[in-house]
Design an enzyme around this catalytic site. Sequence first.
Site, PDB file in Angstrom:
ATOM      1  N   SER A 126       2.352  -0.914 -18.703  1.00  0.00           N
ATOM      2  CA  SER A 126       3.713  -1.454 -18.606  1.00  0.00           C
ATOM      3  C   SER A 126       4.682  -0.442 -17.999  1.00  0.00           C
ATOM      4  O   SER A 126       4.584   0.756 -18.234  1.00  0.00           O
ATOM      5  CB  SER A 126       4.240  -1.842 -19.989  1.00  0.00           C
ATOM      6  OG  SER A 126       3.380  -2.785 -20.568  1.00  0.00           O
ATOM      7  N   GLU A 363       0.323  -6.639 -25.328  1.00  0.00           N
ATOM      8  CA  GLU A 363      -0.982  -7.021 -24.762  1.00  0.00           C
ATOM      9  C   GLU A 363      -0.953  -8.444 -24.179  1.00  0.00           C
ATOM     10  O   GLU A 363      -1.918  -9.194 -24.281  1.00  0.00           O
ATOM     11  CB  GLU A 363      -2.103  -6.793 -25.774  1.00  0.00           C
ATOM     12  CG  GLU A 363      -2.154  -5.309 -26.145  1.00  0.00           C
ATOM     13  CD  GLU A 363      -3.487  -4.790 -26.613  1.00  0.00           C
ATOM     14  OE1 GLU A 363      -4.504  -5.428 -26.337  1.00  0.00           O
ATOM     15  OE2 GLU A 363      -3.488  -3.729 -27.247  1.00  0.00           O
TER      16      GLU A 363
HETATM   17  N1  CAA Z   1     -11.116  -9.349 -15.925  1.00  0.00           N
HETATM   18  C1  CAA Z   1     -11.318  -8.822 -14.678  1.00  0.00           C
HETATM   19  N2  CAA Z   1     -10.510  -9.104 -13.635  1.00  0.00           N
HETATM   20  C2  CAA Z   1      -9.479  -9.939 -13.849  1.00  0.00           C
HETATM   21  C3  CAA Z   1      -9.208 -10.506 -15.094  1.00  0.00           C
HETATM   22  C4  CAA Z   1     -10.088 -10.193 -16.157  1.00  0.00           C
HETATM   23  N3  CAA Z   1      -9.909 -10.683 -17.402  1.00  0.00           N
HETATM   24  N4  CAA Z   1      -8.101 -11.279 -15.001  1.00  0.00           N
HETATM   25  C5  CAA Z   1      -7.689 -11.197 -13.713  1.00  0.00           C
HETATM   26  N5  CAA Z   1      -8.527 -10.390 -13.022  1.00  0.00           N
HETATM   27  C6  CAA Z   1      -8.479 -10.060 -11.603  1.00  0.00           C
HETATM   28  C7  CAA Z   1      -8.485 -11.307 -10.747  1.00  0.00           C
HETATM   29  O1  CAA Z   1      -9.800 -11.748 -10.495  1.00  0.00           O
HETATM   30  C8  CAA Z   1      -7.783 -10.837  -9.490  1.00  0.00           C
HETATM   31  O2  CAA Z   1      -8.683 -10.146  -8.636  1.00  0.00           O
HETATM   32  P1  CAA Z   1      -9.180 -10.788  -7.239  1.00  0.00           P
HETATM   33  O3  CAA Z   1      -7.931 -11.209  -6.504  1.00  0.00           O
HETATM   34  O4  CAA Z   1      -9.917  -9.680  -6.588  1.00  0.00           O
HETATM   35  O5  CAA Z   1     -10.041 -11.934  -7.609  1.00  0.00           O
HETATM   36  C9  CAA Z   1      -6.814  -9.808 -10.005  1.00  0.00           C
HETATM   37  O6  CAA Z   1      -7.243  -9.432 -11.303  1.00  0.00           O
HETATM   38  C10 CAA Z   1      -5.386 -10.330 -10.059  1.00  0.00           C
HETATM   39  O7  CAA Z   1      -5.405 -11.464 -10.877  1.00  0.00           O
HETATM   40  P2  CAA Z   1      -4.341 -12.610 -10.727  1.00  0.00           P
HETATM   41  O8  CAA Z   1      -4.268 -13.055  -9.298  1.00  0.00           O
HETATM   42  O9  CAA Z   1      -4.654 -13.616 -11.765  1.00  0.00           O
HETATM   43  O10 CAA Z   1      -2.980 -11.807 -11.035  1.00  0.00           O
HETATM   44  P3  CAA Z   1      -1.536 -12.331 -11.387  1.00  0.00           P
HETATM   45  O11 CAA Z   1      -0.546 -11.480 -10.728  1.00  0.00           O
HETATM   46  O12 CAA Z   1      -1.453 -13.812 -11.218  1.00  0.00           O
HETATM   47  O13 CAA Z   1      -1.396 -11.942 -12.963  1.00  0.00           O
HETATM   48  C11 CAA Z   1      -1.668 -12.099 -15.303  1.00  0.00           C
HETATM   49  C12 CAA Z   1      -2.272 -12.306 -13.914  1.00  0.00           C
HETATM   50  C13 CAA Z   1      -2.630 -12.776 -16.241  1.00  0.00           C
HETATM   51  C14 CAA Z   1      -0.304 -12.713 -15.451  1.00  0.00           C
HETATM   52  C15 CAA Z   1      -1.613 -10.563 -15.581  1.00  0.00           C
HETATM   53  O14 CAA Z   1      -0.649  -9.929 -14.763  1.00  0.00           O
HETATM   54  C16 CAA Z   1      -1.347 -10.213 -17.022  1.00  0.00           C
HETATM   55  O15 CAA Z   1      -2.259 -10.266 -17.852  1.00  0.00           O
HETATM   56  N6  CAA Z   1      -0.099  -9.820 -17.351  1.00  0.00           N
HETATM   57  C17 CAA Z   1       0.231  -9.314 -18.680  1.00  0.00           C
HETATM   58  C18 CAA Z   1       0.045  -7.844 -18.749  1.00  0.00           C
HETATM   59  C19 CAA Z   1      -0.172  -7.373 -20.148  1.00  0.00           C
HETATM   60  O16 CAA Z   1      -0.944  -7.931 -20.929  1.00  0.00           O
HETATM   61  N7  CAA Z   1       0.469  -6.267 -20.487  1.00  0.00           N
HETATM   62  C20 CAA Z   1       0.284  -5.648 -21.754  1.00  0.00           C
HETATM   63  C21 CAA Z   1       0.610  -4.207 -21.682  1.00  0.00           C
HETATM   64  S1  CAA Z   1      -0.547  -3.182 -22.483  1.00  0.00           S
HETATM   65  C22 CAA Z   1      -0.074  -3.081 -24.106  1.00  0.00           C
HETATM   66  O17 CAA Z   1       0.734  -3.824 -24.578  1.00  0.00           O
HETATM   67  C23 CAA Z   1      -0.850  -2.050 -24.881  1.00  0.00           C
HETATM   68  C24 CAA Z   1      -0.211  -1.501 -26.084  1.00  0.00           C
HETATM   69  O18 CAA Z   1       0.276  -0.370 -26.082  1.00  0.00           O
HETATM   70  C25 CAA Z   1      -0.271  -2.234 -27.352  1.00  0.00           C
END
Ligand code: CAA
Length: 379
Positions: A126, A363
Amino acid sequence: MNFQLTEEHLAVQAAAREFAQTELLPGVIERDEHQKFPAEQIKKMGELGFLGMMVDPKYNGGGMDTISYVLAMEEISKVDASASVVMSVNNSLVCWGLEKYGNEEQKQKYLTRLATGEIIGAFCLSEPEAGSDATSQRTTAEDKGDYYLLNGTKNWITNGSTASVYLVIAQTDVAKGHRGINALIVERGMEGFQIGPKENKLGIRGSDTHSLMFTDVKVPKENRIGEDGFGFKFAMSTLAGGRIGIAAQALGIASGAYELAVKYSKERKAFGVEIAKHQAIQFKLADMATNIEAARLLCLQAAHDKDMHQDYGKSGAMAKLFASKVAMDTTIEAVQVHGGYGFVKEYHVERLMRDAKITQIYEGTSEIQKIVISRELLK
Ligand code: CAA
């Protein structure tokens, strides 16, 4: 279909419950009030194997399955969600990410110590302007031949000032979009790496949350995880498992509040009888218990999918989405059952209510979980 937990599962659950009640409960209110990191308790959790539960024993881990991890997370979170977020980040983001995608040298150097809790880790995705929209990374990792030059800021980093190892996601090649992102292992103390002020939070106040600043930090190439450009997939894949841990945390917060509400309702009298004898309270308890049971089944389903090497992106997201709502709803009702006592700190439920909120945010927010789930449904 077998809903029975094994002897091993029950033993892990009992050990976690015992630890939570004897080691975490004393002082939890003060730690929350003064935003005190549970350092001693985390050290003991490491010694007992709670910080590297699923890591292969050859890297000093517990070699346990994800179901054991969920059961332990629930018990620890019933009492102290500030401790359980440390456990969750270390187990399912840092250790799992390194074990799955790190090379042998990285595992020997870092994982062997992270798995025992000798050191703890942080996961740094983030940024001030990249939360849900995680591909918009502004932190840069410029390729300088045998090292990356890291510049930028990370926000809301759990274990921000207590970690020794930071998995940092950064953009190397903007033209390649998310395929130009790398995941780098950054060590505490590297020149140019500064820890920002501690966040003053609504909940999980005992956890250590900071922003991090990187100014021309030289990160050796051997600290990159996976191939060049693998960083975003590393983050997404790691978070998919992390969400099972946070779902279990939410489940624990809910079941902790529920247990307190049951206990209180059998003790407190109103209109001449224990309040548990009033249908208004009984119906609340029935709703709480039903929702918690459903959340538990979703958590165990996601854990089972992961243990069976089946896809767990959707089931993990469903578990987190549902369990975090149950945590919020249940804790609000638990405060209500306690009436005025619920509004003061000594009865624990107001803290659990404040702690519950973050499970709908970190997350991946609940809205992000719905994106993940619906994309799977519509594939
Ligand atoms: N495993 C492997 N690869 C993945 C995946 C997964 N589960 N999910 C997506 N990908 C890959 C996709 O295949 C894509 O790759 P290709 O183009 O090569 O096929 C790439 O990632 C991009 O994916 P998207 O096109 O789906 O990306 P997007 O911009 O539409 O975003 C999203 C997807 C789901 C919204 C993502 O941005 C997301 O999860 N956002 C939230 C982030 C998050 O969870 N942050 C938490 C911070 S960490 C934290 O909180 C920890 C802590 O301290 C407690």
